[in-house]
Design a protein around this motif. Structure first.
Motif, PDB file in Angstrom:
ATOM      1  N   ASP A   1       0.799  -1.235   0.000  1.00 55.18           N
ATOM      2  CA  ASP A   1       0.000   0.000   0.000  1.00 55.18           C
ATOM      3  C   ASP A   1       0.834   1.290   0.000  1.00 55.18           C
ATOM      4  O   ASP A   1       1.020   1.931   1.051  1.00 55.18           O
ATOM      5  N   PRO A   2       1.326   1.722  -1.157  1.00 50.29           N
ATOM      6  CA  PRO A   2       2.084   2.975  -1.227  1.00 50.29           C
ATOM      7  C   PRO A   2       1.220   4.173  -0.838  1.00 50.29           C
ATOM      8  O   PRO A   2       0.014   4.211  -1.091  1.00 50.29           O
ATOM      9  N   MET A   3       1.875   5.147  -0.225  1.00 53.01           N
ATOM     10  CA  MET A   3       1.246   6.415   0.148  1.00 53.01           C
ATOM     11  C   MET A   3       2.141   7.536  -0.381  1.00 53.01           C
ATOM     12  O   MET A   3       2.898   8.139   0.372  1.00 53.01           O
ATOM     13  N   PRO A   4       2.103   7.810  -1.688  1.00 56.93           N
ATOM     14  CA  PRO A   4       3.048   8.765  -2.282  1.00 56.93           C
ATOM     15  C   PRO A   4       2.749  10.202  -1.880  1.00 56.93           C
ATOM     16  O   PRO A   4       1.589  10.605  -1.750  1.00 56.93           O
ATOM     17  N   TYR A   5       3.817  10.980  -1.713  1.00 57.97           N
ATOM     18  CA  TYR A   5       3.680  12.388  -1.344  1.00 57.97           C
ATOM     19  C   TYR A   5       4.803  13.168  -2.019  1.00 57.97           C
ATOM     20  O   TYR A   5       5.972  12.776  -1.945  1.00 57.97           O
ATOM     21  N   TYR A   6       4.457  14.282  -2.664  1.00 56.55           N
ATOM     22  CA  TYR A   6       5.477  15.136  -3.293  1.00 56.55           C
ATOM     23  C   TYR A   6       5.827  16.279  -2.357  1.00 56.55           C
ATOM     24  O   TYR A   6       4.948  17.004  -1.884  1.00 56.55           O
ATOM     25  N   ASN A   7       7.119  16.425  -2.092  1.00 57.90           N
ATOM     26  CA  ASN A   7       7.602  17.481  -1.203  1.00 57.90           C
ATOM     27  C   ASN A   7       8.252  18.573  -2.050  1.00 57.90           C
ATOM     28  O   ASN A   7       9.329  18.374  -2.630  1.00 57.90           O
ATOM     29  N   ALA A   8       7.594  19.725  -2.127  1.00 59.70           N
ATOM     30  CA  ALA A   8       8.092  20.812  -2.964  1.00 59.70           C
ATOM     31  C   ALA A   8       9.417  21.370  -2.468  1.00 59.70           C
ATOM     32  O   ALA A   8      10.187  21.939  -3.250  1.00 59.70           O
ATOM     33  N   SER A   9       9.707  21.192  -1.185  1.00 60.15           N
ATOM     34  CA  SER A   9      10.922  21.775  -0.619  1.00 60.15           C
ATOM     35  C   SER A   9      12.185  21.197  -1.232  1.00 60.15           C
ATOM     36  O   SER A   9      13.139  21.912  -1.540  1.00 60.15           O
ATOM     37  N   ASP A  10      12.209  19.879  -1.412  1.00 61.32           N
ATOM     38  CA  ASP A  10      13.385  19.254  -2.017  1.00 61.32           C
ATOM     39  C   ASP A  10      13.105  18.645  -3.379  1.00 61.32           C
ATOM     40  O   ASP A  10      13.943  17.962  -3.950  1.00 61.32           O
ATOM     41  N   LYS A  11      11.869  18.878  -3.885  1.00 62.70           N
ATOM     42  CA  LYS A  11      11.475  18.412  -5.215  1.00 62.70           C
ATOM     43  C   LYS A  11      11.636  16.894  -5.367  1.00 62.70           C
ATOM     44  O   LYS A  11      12.090  16.403  -6.406  1.00 62.70           O
ATOM     45  N   LYS A  12      11.205  16.183  -4.337  1.00 60.45           N
ATOM     46  CA  LYS A  12      11.267  14.729  -4.385  1.00 60.45           C
ATOM     47  C   LYS A  12       9.923  14.125  -3.992  1.00 60.45           C
ATOM     48  O   LYS A  12       9.175  14.702  -3.206  1.00 60.45           O
ATOM     49  N   PHE A  13       9.657  12.966  -4.583  1.00 57.88           N
ATOM     50  CA  PHE A  13       8.496  12.185  -4.200  1.00 57.88           C
ATOM     51  C   PHE A  13       8.918  11.236  -3.076  1.00 57.88           C
ATOM     52  O   PHE A  13       9.891  10.496  -3.206  1.00 57.88           O
ATOM     53  N   TYR A  14       8.168  11.294  -1.968  1.00 61.51           N
ATOM     54  CA  TYR A  14       8.391  10.379  -0.863  1.00 61.51           C
ATOM     55  C   TYR A  14       7.403   9.227  -1.033  1.00 61.51           C
ATOM     56  O   TYR A  14       6.186   9.419  -0.955  1.00 61.51           O
ATOM     57  N   LEU A  15       7.928   8.051  -1.301  1.00 62.26           N
ATOM     58  CA  LEU A  15       7.087   6.875  -1.465  1.00 62.26           C
ATOM     59  C   LEU A  15       7.005   6.163  -0.118  1.00 62.26           C
ATOM     60  O   LEU A  15       7.799   5.285   0.204  1.00 62.26           O
ATOM     61  N   PHE A  16       6.040   6.586   0.709  1.00 63.64           N
ATOM     62  CA  PHE A  16       5.781   5.897   1.970  1.00 63.64           C
ATOM     63  C   PHE A  16       5.009   4.611   1.652  1.00 63.64           C
ATOM     64  O   PHE A  16       4.207   4.572   0.716  1.00 63.64           O
ATOM     65  N   TYR A  17       5.242   3.570   2.444  1.00 68.33           N
ATOM     66  CA  TYR A  17       4.543   2.312   2.197  1.00 68.33           C
ATOM     67  C   TYR A  17       4.501   1.479   3.469  1.00 68.33           C
ATOM     68  O   TYR A  17       5.299   1.680   4.394  1.00 68.33           O
ATOM     69  N   LEU A  18       3.538   0.558   3.521  1.00 69.88           N
ATOM     70  CA  LEU A  18       3.478  -0.406   4.619  1.00 69.88           C
ATOM     71  C   LEU A  18       4.527  -1.486   4.361  1.00 69.88           C
ATOM     72  O   LEU A  18       4.482  -2.160   3.335  1.00 69.88           O
ATOM     73  N   TYR A  19       5.457  -1.616   5.271  1.00 72.53           N
ATOM     74  CA  TYR A  19       6.562  -2.549   5.099  1.00 72.53           C
ATOM     75  C   TYR A  19       6.145  -3.937   5.562  1.00 72.53           C
ATOM     76  O   TYR A  19       5.831  -4.141   6.740  1.00 72.53           O
ATOM     77  N   GLU A  20       6.119  -4.885   4.634  1.00 68.51           N
ATOM     78  CA  GLU A  20       5.705  -6.256   4.940  1.00 68.51           C
ATOM     79  C   GLU A  20       6.950  -7.125   5.162  1.00 68.51           C
ATOM     80  O   GLU A  20       7.707  -7.388   4.229  1.00 68.51           O
ATOM     81  N   ASN A  21       7.144  -7.507   6.406  1.00 63.51           N
ATOM     82  CA  ASN A  21       8.240  -8.425   6.738  1.00 63.51           C
ATOM     83  C   ASN A  21       7.934  -9.090   8.069  1.00 63.51           C
ATOM     84  O   ASN A  21       8.786  -9.169   8.948  1.00 63.51           O
ATOM     85  N   ALA A  22       6.689  -9.551   8.234  1.00 64.60           N
ATOM     86  CA  ALA A  22       6.215 -10.164   9.483  1.00 64.60           C
ATOM     87  C   ALA A  22       6.440  -9.229  10.664  1.00 64.60           C
ATOM     88  O   ALA A  22       6.828  -9.658  11.757  1.00 64.60           O
ATOM     89  N   ASN A  23       6.144  -7.927  10.449  1.00 62.53           N
ATOM     90  CA  ASN A  23       6.520  -6.921  11.450  1.00 62.53           C
ATOM     91  C   ASN A  23       5.389  -5.946  11.775  1.00 62.53           C
ATOM     92  O   ASN A  23       5.637  -4.852  12.238  1.00 62.53           O
ATOM     93  N   ARG A  24       4.142  -6.330  11.500  1.00 60.17           N
ATOM     94  CA  ARG A  24       2.963  -5.533  11.837  1.00 60.17           C
ATOM     95  C   ARG A  24       2.908  -4.213  11.055  1.00 60.17           C
ATOM     96  O   ARG A  24       2.276  -3.257  11.465  1.00 60.17           O
ATOM     97  N   HIS A  25       3.593  -4.187   9.922  1.00 57.34           N
ATOM     98  CA  HIS A  25       3.448  -3.119   8.924  1.00 57.34           C
ATOM     99  C   HIS A  25       3.812  -1.710   9.390  1.00 57.34           C
ATOM    100  O   HIS A  25       2.991  -0.782   9.268  1.00 57.34           O
ATOM    101  N   PRO A  26       4.997  -1.488   9.914  1.00 57.86           N
ATOM    102  CA  PRO A  26       5.426  -0.104  10.116  1.00 57.86           C
ATOM    103  C   PRO A  26       5.491   0.608   8.769  1.00 57.86           C
ATOM    104  O   PRO A  26       5.543  -0.036   7.716  1.00 57.86           O
ATOM    105  N   ILE A  27       5.479   1.929   8.798  1.00 61.80           N
ATOM    106  CA  ILE A  27       5.578   2.695   7.562  1.00 61.80           C
ATOM    107  C   ILE A  27       7.054   2.998   7.285  1.00 61.80           C
ATOM    108  O   ILE A  27       7.763   3.536   8.142  1.00 61.80           O
TER     109      ILE A  27
END
Length: 534
Positions: free
Chosen positions: A67-93
């Motif tokens: 489940d990506p949660m993309p966000y564009y940050n105008a300050s550094d002109k980069k897309f932050y691709l936040f996501y639920l990390y699946e590794n048997a770890n209760r899905h931290p972001i």
């Protein structure tokens, strides 16, 4: 999306390890400098566990993207691709960054799952927004032992990397909503209301809805009228939408149109990311229709939970491609996998098209040699042009050498004299099993519309084919298809005419020969080129 509380199975695909004699070999591709480079002409099947990182279809080395949660940050002109990390770890972001969707950097936990017994023991999907100098992450807190099992929660940050949870914010479903399915908050600014609006995936009166809340300060929220699930019936697919949850919603404006995206988890062939179109953020929401029919999806079954982000000029859709090639015992593809991103282009009618991101396309700029290993049926070749004519009793094909690295294959196919053709992968030895990307330009298939299919085919006396994936295909009047195929390990994304994207997981494809084939009539293939990233 609801967190999945199970371990992903490791996927293996064993292939036969026999060999066959090559015939009708011819050297093809590029100038003299390219032609003298070695080409592996063997056809023995290679099978093995995937190793090493993904460069183009991002995936963390020790886990998977959910489940990506993309966000564009105008300050550094980069897309932050936040996501639920699946590794048997209760899905931290976690997050990875990109400026162009051609290269990704970083692998960082930004929000940990809560303590055992807390509301956010498991973390579910959310969204990111900035107000003033503060960033807000609205996310799902999930704990199945509680009633309600799910609440909308909040964390804040001043730099997008260091986050502080705000436990005072814990929004639960109002009366009448499904208290245990209340997740995937998406927050956006609504100029017409001069307020922020939050969409939340849930049910009301047994029907899938998007609950809505509004706020002027991102702290105090009041309920407003929901968006209902029956926002356009999918006539051709025959889907019953009333009880379905509309997962991972997104709402944005592009040009003078508003778009609502969501994914449906209804456990059948229609498990995709959909969109609806409107003239205002309150709707009414409709399926986009034009002279070519109705249009509501971005890809096939292997792109799920797609959400978008824009830098103000270009908008990208990011979802995940499952690690699974076939459905599990729950009739679902296994949850999480690789990050897949398409560039979205708006047509004159408001229709959205998926195309390859420009930076990803340009990454592949070093031509590599290729060789036609074998012909079956009626195949002729002249200066990188191939003419294939189906036999009276079936398929004709040209077999090409294996690719040993991530590649882009580019070609133009003239199908003015054919309605059924495509590519097959895992075409090693005398192939008794291949995986095909099939172009069906007819309306005689089970979906009654032109489409791309991914099929598992049993050949040489086998039992036919099994459909694993599909997406509608736009057929141009001249029936000429400009095709780009990006292959990395077991992920294959096909782009057609900058209008259609088709993502697939094919384990037997990796490092094995492939074919171009025709099952009906004749096709002409021009400008075949294989390139790797420099």
């Amino acid at each position: 999306m609801r967190p999945k509380m199970y371990l992903l199975p490791t996927v293996f695909l064993l292939s036969l390890l026999t060999s066959c004699k090559n015939s009708d070999e011819s050297s093809t591709g590029g100038d003299k400098a390219i032609a003298i480079q070695p080409v592996d002409s063997s056809t023995v099947c290679i099978s093995g566990q995937e190793a090493g990182p993904y460069q183009r279809f991002y995936r963390p080395q020790q886990g998977f993207v959910g489940d990506p949660m993309p966000y564009y940050n105008a300050s550094d002109k980069k897309f932050y691709l936040f996501y639920l990390y699946e590794n048997a770890n209760r899905h931290p972001i976690y997050s990875t960054l990109t400026s162009d969707f051609g290269t990704f950097e970083g692998y960082t936990e930004i929000l940990s799952s809560g303590d055992v017994g807390s509301q956010d023991e498991w973390i579910g999907t959310g969204s990111f927004i900035k107000k003033g100098s503060l960033y807000y992450c609205f996310y799902t807190g999930h704990n199945s032992i509680f009633n309600p099992a799910e609440k909308v929660m909040l964390a804040t940050s001043t730099d997008l990397m260091n986050w502080t949870k705000q436990p005072a914010m814990a929004l639960q479903a109002a009366a009448g909503y499904d208290r245990n399915n209340f997740r995937d908050p998406h927050v956006y600014w609504d100029e017409s209301k001069n307020a922020y609006v939050m969409l939340v995936t849930t049910r009301k009166d047994g029907k899938g809805v998007l609950a809505r809340y509004q706020s002027t300060d991102l702290s105090n929220w009041s309920e407003i009228e929901p968006l209902v699930a029956t926002i356009g019936t999918v006539e051709k697919y025959g889907i019953e939408t009333d009880a379905e949850l509309l997962e991972c919603p997104d709402l944005f404006k592009m040009g003078n149109r508003w778009y609502l995206t969501f994914s449906r988890i209804n456990r059948d062939e229609h498990r995709k990311t959909f969109y609806r179109i409107a003239d205002a953020p309150d709707g009414p929401w409709k399926i986009c229709r034009d002279a070519e029919g109705h249009h509501e999806t971005f890809d096939g079954l292997y792109l799920y939970a797609g959400k978008t982000a824009s830098d103000g000029t270009v908008r990208y859709l990011s979802g995940w491609c499952s690690t699974g090639q076939t459905v599990n015992n729950n009739n679902e593809l296994p949850w999480a996998g690789n990050l897949i991103s398409h560039q979205l282009v708006q047509g004159a009618t408001g229709r959205l098209y998926s195309k390859i991101p420009e930076a990803l396309n340009s990454k592949f700029n070093q031509e590599v040699p290729f060789k036609k290993l074998k012909n079956v049926g009626v195949v002729s070749e002249s200066d990188k042009t191939y003419r294939l004519t189906a036999q009276s009793d079936g398929r004709s094909y040209a077999q090409f050498n294996r690719n040993t690295s991530s590649v882009k294959m580019t070609m133009t196919i003239d199908a003015s004299q054919s309605s059924q053709f495509g590519f097959s992968f895992g075409a090693c030895d005398d192939p008794n099993e291949v995986y095909s990307i099939a172009f069906d330009l007819t309306s005689s298939n089970r979906w009654s519309l032109p489409a791309l299919f991914m099929n598992k085919e049993a050949r040489n006396g086998g039992t036919g084919k099994t459909e694993l994936n599909f997406t509608p295909l736009t057929v141009p009047t001249n029936r000429i298809f400009n095709v780009k195929i990006i292959i990395e390990k077991s992920v294959c994304v096909v782009y057609v005419n900058d209008h259609v994207a088709f993502t697939n997981r094919i384990y037997k494809m990796d490092q094995n020969p492939w074919t171009i084939y025709v099952d009906q009539g004749s096709i002409t293939v021009n400008g075949l080129k294989v390139e790797k990233a420099s």
